[in-house]
Scaffold this active site. Structure first.
Site, PDB file in Angstrom:
ATOM      1  CG  ASN A 137      26.533  40.840 -67.650  1.00  0.00           C
ATOM      2  OD1 ASN A 137      27.350  39.989 -68.002  1.00  0.00           O
ATOM      3  ND2 ASN A 137      26.217  41.029 -66.379  1.00  0.00           N
ATOM      4  CG  PHE A 432      29.209  49.621 -62.147  1.00  0.00           C
ATOM      5  CD1 PHE A 432      28.523  50.004 -61.000  1.00  0.00           C
ATOM      6  CD2 PHE A 432      30.584  49.750 -62.159  1.00  0.00           C
ATOM      7  CE1 PHE A 432      29.198  50.523 -59.904  1.00  0.00           C
ATOM      8  CE2 PHE A 432      31.272  50.256 -61.067  1.00  0.00           C
ATOM      9  CZ  PHE A 432      30.570  50.645 -59.937  1.00  0.00           C
ATOM     10  CB  CYS A 433      25.477  45.167 -65.836  1.00  0.00           C
ATOM     11  SG  CYS A 433      23.993  45.174 -64.825  1.00  0.00           S
ATOM     12  CG  ASN A 434      31.970  46.047 -67.748  1.00  0.00           C
ATOM     13  OD1 ASN A 434      32.716  45.101 -67.927  1.00  0.00           O
ATOM     14  ND2 ASN A 434      31.977  47.114 -68.524  1.00  0.00           N
TER      15      ASN A 434
END
Length: 824
Positions: A137, A432-434
């Site tokens: 992100n 995982f902020c992806n």
């Protein structure tokens, strides 16, 4: 030596354990990471661990030397400046970057480094920001700067050919496909232009291509030959202008930092806690000189200017690019500690670390692919490059996966995480902020993502399965101090917790992993033997309750039960899971006096609250477990009492009404819908919780058998589960099958089993909160059903009278009343 380790060493002995280093991994683990005894830490992609020697060196350094602000000229300041300069060179050396060609800019982390690039880059309406789907992100966030200046933003999928290891820099080895172009609407851009935020095209337009050296979601490594291809303009999707390359090395640099002499990227970002655990809050932007000269920073601060005048528009920035881009006083003490972190990395070497961690990941990955249920259905679905057991060459020491049941349905990642914690295994779940990699590998469409959000799913919540699809995944990752024993502990956890064995029957019990034991109905006691043994009321959510001989019922269940709760300073709901000290606060209600009495071992004075007190002027709304409540707040006197009792700022609120709504959870996995006609106080799901003495006795016999993890073998009593009703005279777990029951003249409907969490592992003893893995670990071994660990049942009171006043007057529960269950 166990056979499995012998097998592992035969295959990976040349790479595992640092055979050529002064210390092997076992010796290093025993000396430097004693705190890991009994656990397997497998979240090195999130943060790796610091060594004891590293922290001892940091402490000795700070205790022996005086370091002053590097913006001064004193001896202590010059000492700090010298260390900062040395640290810059050490970081550049780590990336094999020439100090003549690159600069090291210290930031608060990789995210801050990316933000710095985004806000200072010369975006124009002819610029393009292109990035791979598998980006964090923090890389995606740069597009906000690009879009606001009218630039085009484009996400791409990059597939690498099988012969890329023979890398000759040819585009033919890649398949690059584009997603939809992103551009801001003309109205927004027109507004930006009027406010002077759109750049005119002057000379060359500049573009950025961003990719991770290693995807933090899947562990897939991207070939760094992309750097040369992009800079030489060999990718057909590239538009005109000059292209700069940004590498997010936050994940990859721990085991394989980009070699910037061979692959001269323009921007590389990293965070040092990913490499050697400490310090946190410190990262770097490694920037090529040409790229650094492009960065146009608007804001200036202390340390970034050569001269400025306060009352006229005059400022002269410094010439040194590091000083221009580093605002204020840098974190010089943390920077001084970097050299102590690099010591162990230099001793082991990054190439040896890469081989060591890859050997563990490859071994575990292959073993996971071998796991099958009794019906030959694969247990593990692993995400990343399509690989066989022979070729896993492009994968980092990360494995991201989901697990399937034998019927093909998914285990939720929160279930995996909860069970892993009981085994002492630390891992990561979610996306995982992806978001790009998550959606790509899980097969989630745009409409899936939007509908999941509308169904209430946000990052870090418990909604792990929606409409039969996982919303995230489970990730394990290895670090330089990881051992074979960590890997084996994890594999045994998967085998024992998620692999279904053939069904066997023994004394009426179904012995099949991941499903609830069946009860032999022939052994059930006569219904007339069942009676109500205890009634417990919990006025304040997560605080102690009190037992009574009799108590009135209302439309919300037991009168005043969980009618109050505590909120933190940020409005969050405080529970024992977050604040174990709540378990020491005692409560008591005197119906005749109309008062709630509250006391705490940390307070000499008792708190008294009137049950009839009107707080209408202080009404507000809160959200508790997806339900909106109108609440009334108390004054500073009450809030100060509770804040001092638990040692943190908090406020007490009382439920005045709940706002009913239709069930919106039909897409969520096995989530019961609340009865919208029943008033709920601050309960999680059902109005009351019932458990039986016989079920507790059976649990204690299992704990005492030595199969559990409870070292003290102390019996677990009913209060550990915070029940409202305790019954006696039934068979163990016979309550699982009850649909309805009557106690005296009061009728109840079962809402199903109560899903237990780690809170039942908290035990109050002599004023101290003790934590263990029991009894949840033992319950997990035989009371799991579709992602839940069930113990006790939730009840809703069936109000058969009209009007709340009639209910209060006409329905009381009394200890000793007969319990009449129905399974129909």
């Amino acid at each position: 030596m166990e056979v499995s380790k012998e097998e592992f060493l035969r295959q990976f002995g040349g790479d595992y354990g640092y055979p050529g280093a002064p210390k092997g991994v076992d010796e290093m683990r025993a000396a430097e990471f004693k705190r890991l005894e009994g656990m397997a830490y497998l979240d090195h992609a999130g943060a790796t661990l610091y060594s004891e020697a590293q922290m001892a060196d940091v402490l000795k350094d700070l205790a022996s030397n005086v370091y002053g602000n590097p913006h001064s000229q004193s001896d202590s300041s010059m000492a700090a400046s010298d260390l900062v300069t040395a640290a810059r060179h050490q970081v550049l050396k780590y990336f094999n970057a020439s100090p003549r060609e690159y600069k090291c800019i210290f930031t608060s982390g990789a995210t801050a480094a990316l933000k710095l690039v985004g806000e200072c880059f010369p975006w124009s309406r002819e610029s393009c920001y292109m990035y791979t789907m598998e980006n964090h992100n923090s890389v995606l966030g740069i597009r906000e700067y690009a879009l606001s200046k009218g630039a085009t933003v484009l996400a791409v999928d990059v597939e690498e050919g099988a012969d890329l290891a023979k890398d000759n820099g040819s585009y033919s080895l890649y398949k690059i496909s584009r997603r939809t172009n992103q551009r801001r609407s003309k109205d927004v851009l027109s507004h930006n232009c009027q406010n002077g935020s759109l750049s005119d095209i002057s000379g060359n337009n500049w573009n950025i291509f961003a990719f991770p050296s290693e995807c933090n979601f899947s562990g897939q490594k991207f070939s760094l030959s992309l750097v040369k291809l992009i800079k030489e303009g060999k990718i057909p999707l590239q538009q005109q202008g000059k292209w700069m390359v940004l590498i997010d090395a936050a994940k990859g640099c721990a085991t394989e930092p980009p070699n910037l002499t061979v692959y001269p990227a323009d921007f590389v970002v990293c965070s040092f806690y990913k490499i050697f655990g400490y310090p946190t809050g410190l990262g770097a932007l490694i920037v090529k000189n040409e790229a650094a000269n492009l960065l146009n920073k608007t804001y200036f601060s202390g340390g970034t200017v050569a001269a400025s005048i306060a009352d006229i528009d005059f400022v002269q920035k410094r010439k040194n690019i590091e000083q221009v881009l580093e605002d204020g006083t840098i974190s010089f003490l943390n920077i001084a500690s970097l050299r102590h972190g690099f010591k162990i990395i230099e001793m082991l070497t990054t190439s040896a670390i890469e081989r060591h961690t890859t050997s563990l990941a490859t071994y575990v990955r292959n073993k996971m692919l071998d796991l099958k249920h009794s019906n030959e259905i694969n247990v593990c679905t692993i995400y990343g490059q399509q690989y066989s057991k022979v070729e896993g060459l492009k994968m980092g020491p990360t494995i991201t996966f989901n697990l399937k049941r034998e019927d093909g349905s998914w285990f939720g990642y929160r279930e995996v995480e909860k069970l892993a914690s009981l085994f002492g295994i630390h891992l990561r779940t979610g996306c995982f902020c992806n978001p790009g990699a998550c959606a790509k590998y899980l097969g989630l469409s745009h409409s899936d993502l939007v509908s999941n959000f509308e169904a209430g799913h946000v990052c870090w919540d418990d909604n792990d399965i929606i409409n039969g699809k996982p919303t995230g995944a489970v990730r394990i990752s290895f670090g330089y101090m990881s051992t074979f024993e960590d890997a084996e502990k994890f594999l045994k956890f998967l085998q024992s917790s998620f692999v279904s064995l053939p069904v066997q029957f023994n004394n009426g019990y179904m012995l099949n992993l991941n499903s609830l034991n069946l009860i032999d109905n022939s052994s059930q006691k006569a219904v007339s033997d069942i009676h109500l043994k205890s009634i417990i009321i919990y006025p304040v959510k997560s605080c102690q309750g009190f037992s009574v001989k009799s108590w009135p019922l209302t439309t919300g269940g037991l009168m005043y039960d969980r009618e109050w709760l505590l909120q933190g300073s940020g409005g969050e709901i405080l529970t024992q899971k977050k604040v174990p000290e709540l378990g020491s606060i005692r409560t008591l209600i005197d119906l005749e006096l109309g008062k709630l009495f509250i006391e705490s071992p940390t307070r000499r004075d008792k708190l008294q609250l009137s049950l009839l007190e009107s707080l209408a002027d202080l009404s507000e709304e809160v959200d508790v477990f997806g339900q909106r409540y109108e609440v009334q707040s108390y004054d500073d006197r009450v809030n100060t009492w509770f804040s001092e009792a638990i040692g943190r700022p908090c406020t007490l609120v009382r439920c005045s009404s709940s706002k009913y709504r239709s069930c919106t959870y039909t897409g969520l996995r096995d989530r019961p819908c609340r009865d919208t006609q029943s008033k709920l106080n601050f309960v999680n799901e059902g109005q009351l919780l019932l458990i039986s003495e016989e079920s507790i006795s059976d649990l204690n016999s299992r704990l005492n058998s030595g199969k559990g993890d409870c070292k003290q073998k102390l019996p677990v009593d009913a209060m550990r589960f915070r029940p409202n009703l305790v019954i006696s005279g039934s068979s163990p777990y016979s309550e699982d099958n009850w649909k309805k029951l009557r106690i005296g003249e009061a009728c109840f409907t079962s809402m199903g089993g109560c899903n237990r969490c780690q809170m039942i592992n908290l035990h109050q003893d002599s004023g101290q909160v003790l934590k263990s893995k029991e009894p949840l670990a033992t319950l997990a071994s035989y009371r799991r059903k579709k992602g839940k660990i069930l113990f006790g049942i939730l009840l809703n009171y069936e109000d058969i009278m009209e009007g709340e006043n009639e209910t209060i007057a006409g329905r009381w529960l009394q200890v000793g009343q007969q319990v009449y269950p129905s399974t129909e």
